[in-house]
Design a protein around this motif. Structure first.
Motif, short mmCIF file in Angstrom:
data_model
loop_
_atom_site.label_atom_id
_atom_site.label_comp_id
_atom_site.label_asym_id
_atom_site.label_seq_id
_atom_site.Cartn_x
_atom_site.Cartn_y
_atom_site.Cartn_z
N PHE A 245 46.86 37.87 48.48
CA PHE A 245 46.85 37.83 46.53
C PHE A 245 45.37 36.53 46.44
CE2 PHE A 245 51.55 38.39 47.02
CZ PHE A 245 51.41 39.95 45.67
N LYS A 246 45.11 36.54 45.55
CA LYS A 246 43.92 35.15 45.28
C LYS A 246 43.50 35.35 43.48
CE LYS A 246 40.44 36.41 49.21
NZ LYS A 246 39.32 36.72 49.15
N VAL A 247 43.68 33.99 43.20
CA VAL A 247 43.41 33.80 42.17
C VAL A 247 41.73 32.85 41.87
CG1 VAL A 247 45.70 34.65 41.09
CG2 VAL A 247 45.29 32.10 41.52
N GLY A 248 40.71 33.00 40.51
CA GLY A 248 39.99 32.36 40.84
C GLY A 248 39.08 32.51 39.71
N LEU A 249 37.69 32.08 39.62
CA LEU A 249 37.40 32.36 38.08
C LEU A 249 35.62 32.87 38.27
CD1 LEU A 249 37.29 27.84 37.27
CD2 LEU A 249 38.45 30.40 36.04
N GLU A 250 34.79 33.79 37.64
CA GLU A 250 34.71 34.37 38.00
C GLU A 250 33.18 33.86 36.80
OE1 GLU A 250 33.13 39.12 38.73
OE2 GLU A 250 35.63 38.34 38.35
N TYR A 251 31.67 34.07 36.95
CA TYR A 251 30.15 34.50 36.38
C TYR A 251 29.65 35.15 36.56
CZ TYR A 251 27.28 32.11 33.31
OH TYR A 251 25.96 31.87 32.51
N GLN A 252 29.51 35.60 35.34
CA GLN A 252 27.80 37.21 35.58
C GLN A 252 27.24 35.81 34.39
OE1 GLN A 252 28.97 40.66 34.09
NE2 GLN A 252 27.94 41.47 35.45
N ALA A 268 20.44 41.89 24.98
CA ALA A 268 20.57 42.22 26.30
C ALA A 268 20.54 41.57 27.28
CB ALA A 268 18.74 42.93 26.82
N THR A 269 21.44 40.25 26.87
CA THR A 269 21.18 39.46 28.46
C THR A 269 22.71 38.61 27.66
OG1 THR A 269 19.18 37.95 28.62
CG2 THR A 269 21.11 36.55 28.64
N ALA A 270 23.92 38.89 29.37
CA ALA A 270 25.67 37.74 28.94
C ALA A 270 24.87 37.25 30.01
CB ALA A 270 25.70 39.17 28.96
N ARG A 271 26.15 36.13 28.94
CA ARG A 271 27.21 34.72 30.29
C ARG A 271 27.98 35.07 30.10
NH1 ARG A 271 21.56 33.97 27.28
NH2 ARG A 271 20.19 33.20 28.29
N THR A 272 28.73 35.34 31.28
CA THR A 272 30.27 35.72 30.79
C THR A 272 31.50 34.95 32.01
OG1 THR A 272 29.86 38.18 30.31
CG2 THR A 272 32.08 37.92 30.99
N PRO A 273 31.44 34.38 31.20
CA PRO A 273 32.46 33.80 32.49
C PRO A 273 34.19 34.11 32.75
CG PRO A 273 32.51 32.32 29.84
CD PRO A 273 31.54 33.18 30.42
N MET A 274 34.37 34.83 33.40
CA MET A 274 35.76 34.97 33.31
C MET A 274 37.23 35.07 34.55
SD MET A 274 34.35 39.01 34.28
CE MET A 274 32.64 38.32 35.11
N VAL A 275 38.38 35.31 34.53
CA VAL A 275 39.23 34.55 34.64
C VAL A 275 39.69 36.04 35.62
CG1 VAL A 275 40.34 32.54 33.98
CG2 VAL A 275 41.18 35.26 33.39
N ARG A 276 39.88 36.30 37.03
CA ARG A 276 39.91 37.03 37.67
C ARG A 276 41.80 36.64 39.32
NH1 ARG A 276 36.01 40.55 40.05
NH2 ARG A 276 37.14 41.57 42.04
N ALA A 277 42.59 38.02 39.10
CA ALA A 277 43.05 37.70 39.98
C ALA A 277 43.28 39.36 40.79
CB ALA A 277 44.64 37.43 39.37
N GLU A 278 43.47 39.39 42.15
CA GLU A 278 43.00 39.99 42.92
C GLU A 278 44.33 40.72 44.09
OE1 GLU A 278 37.97 39.48 43.30
OE2 GLU A 278 40.08 39.64 45.76
N TYR A 279 45.06 41.29 44.36
CA TYR A 279 46.49 41.35 44.93
C TYR A 279 44.95 42.56 46.51
CZ TYR A 279 50.05 44.76 47.75
OH TYR A 279 50.87 44.68 48.32
N HIS A 280 45.46 42.02 47.60
CA HIS A 280 44.76 43.79 48.46
C HIS A 280 45.70 43.19 49.64
CE1 HIS A 280 40.30 41.15 48.45
NE2 HIS A 280 41.05 40.37 47.86
N PHE A 281 45.88 44.82 50.21
CA PHE A 281 47.22 45.71 50.35
C PHE A 281 45.85 46.29 51.91
CE2 PHE A 281 45.99 48.01 46.86
CZ PHE A 281 45.78 48.88 47.30
#
Length: 281
Positions: A245-252, A268-281
């Protein structure tokens, strides 16, 4: 050779390699942001993104497959006059053949631990009010694999891209249009480290050259797309195996998105902060 035939061949190669995988990691993830942007749309767009990814290594190289399902809010409508948001599926496949493993000869030098050849494709389909993208792209080129904790791969790829959009405003379809073959310098990385807690710095960066005129006769621009994530591995805190399990911050940061010149195209230009969560199996 037709694009579907090449894509089918790459999928067959991926399938064969998967049966002989020495290691693999499959994940489901979710990310959310409220500052997405689309060309010819000046509004901030909220998107929910669900992702399925799989990466595996076998005797002679590795495979990577990822598909995003993106759900927009009403600022990126699904049709003219609609109050519902657009939906998009975007799939990426890459296969990297490690030339040192194939030849049995060490190809390390300086900070580079190996040299490979990468091939693959991108496919997308989006239902929206304006463009309704149907992108198809083949990629091929050399890759340097750097000797770092985790991984850092840098590739110089030739891109053979086409699209066949449908304009929802004018209700006109465009025949599949092939852009000029163009180059992409790309890096992908995943670097684990400790800062009191287990963290990792992950992401990719693409520098994409111009691809000639677009399907409407307009100019295209150099495209820059950088997506970075700082992820915290909370697996131990919930009694799970490492990296489950991972959680974090992302920016594009995405300039001249899809080759549209930001100086003349709103959104045509994006500046996008995000929150992110992952489940690995």
């Amino acid at each position: 050779m037709k694009t579907p035939r090449i894509a089918a061949g790459l999928l067959l190669l991926a399938s064969c390699a998967a049966h002989a995988a020495d290691w693999s990691d499959t994940s489901l993830s979710y990310r959310y942001g409220s500052k997405f942007s689309e060309p010819y749309n000046g509004a901030d767009i909220v998107k929910h993104v669900v992702n399925f990814s799989h990466v595996s290594g076998y005797k002679y190289g590795k495979n990577f497959f990822s598909v995003d399902y993106l759900i927009s809010d009403e600022n990126d409508p699904s049709a003219v006059g609609s109050r519902s948001g657009a939906h998009e599926a975007y799939a990426v496949y890459r296969h990297t053949l490690d030339l040192g493993k194939v030849t049995g000869r060490a190809m390390a030098f300086g900070p580079v631990r190996g040299v490979g050849v990468t091939a693959g494709f991108d496919i997308n389909s989006k239902t929206d009010a304006g463009y309704n993208s149907k992108k198809r792209m083949l990629v091929l080129g050399p890759t340097l694999m750097f000797d770092v904790p985790g991984f850092l791969d840098v590739s110089l790829l030739a891109l053979h891209e086409s699209n066949a959009p449908y304009n929802g405003f004018t209700q006109t379809a465009t025949d599949r249009y092939r852009y000029d073959t163009h180059a992409m310098l790309t890096a992908a990385w995943g670097i684990p480290f400790m800062l009191g807690v287990p963290l990792s710095f992950e992401g990719y960066a693409n520098y994409i050259g111009t691809k000639g005129r677009n399907e409407f006769g307009g100019p295209t621009a150099v495209e820059i797309n950088v997506d970075m994530q700082l992820m915290y591995d909370l697996s131990a805190a919930v009694g799970a195996a490492k990296n489950t399990f991972k959680v974090g911050l992302e920016y594009q940061y995405w300039k001249n998105k899809f080759g549209n010149p930001a100086r003349t195209v709103p959104g045509a230009t994006a500046r996008t902060p995000m929150v992110r969560a992952e489940y690995h199996f």
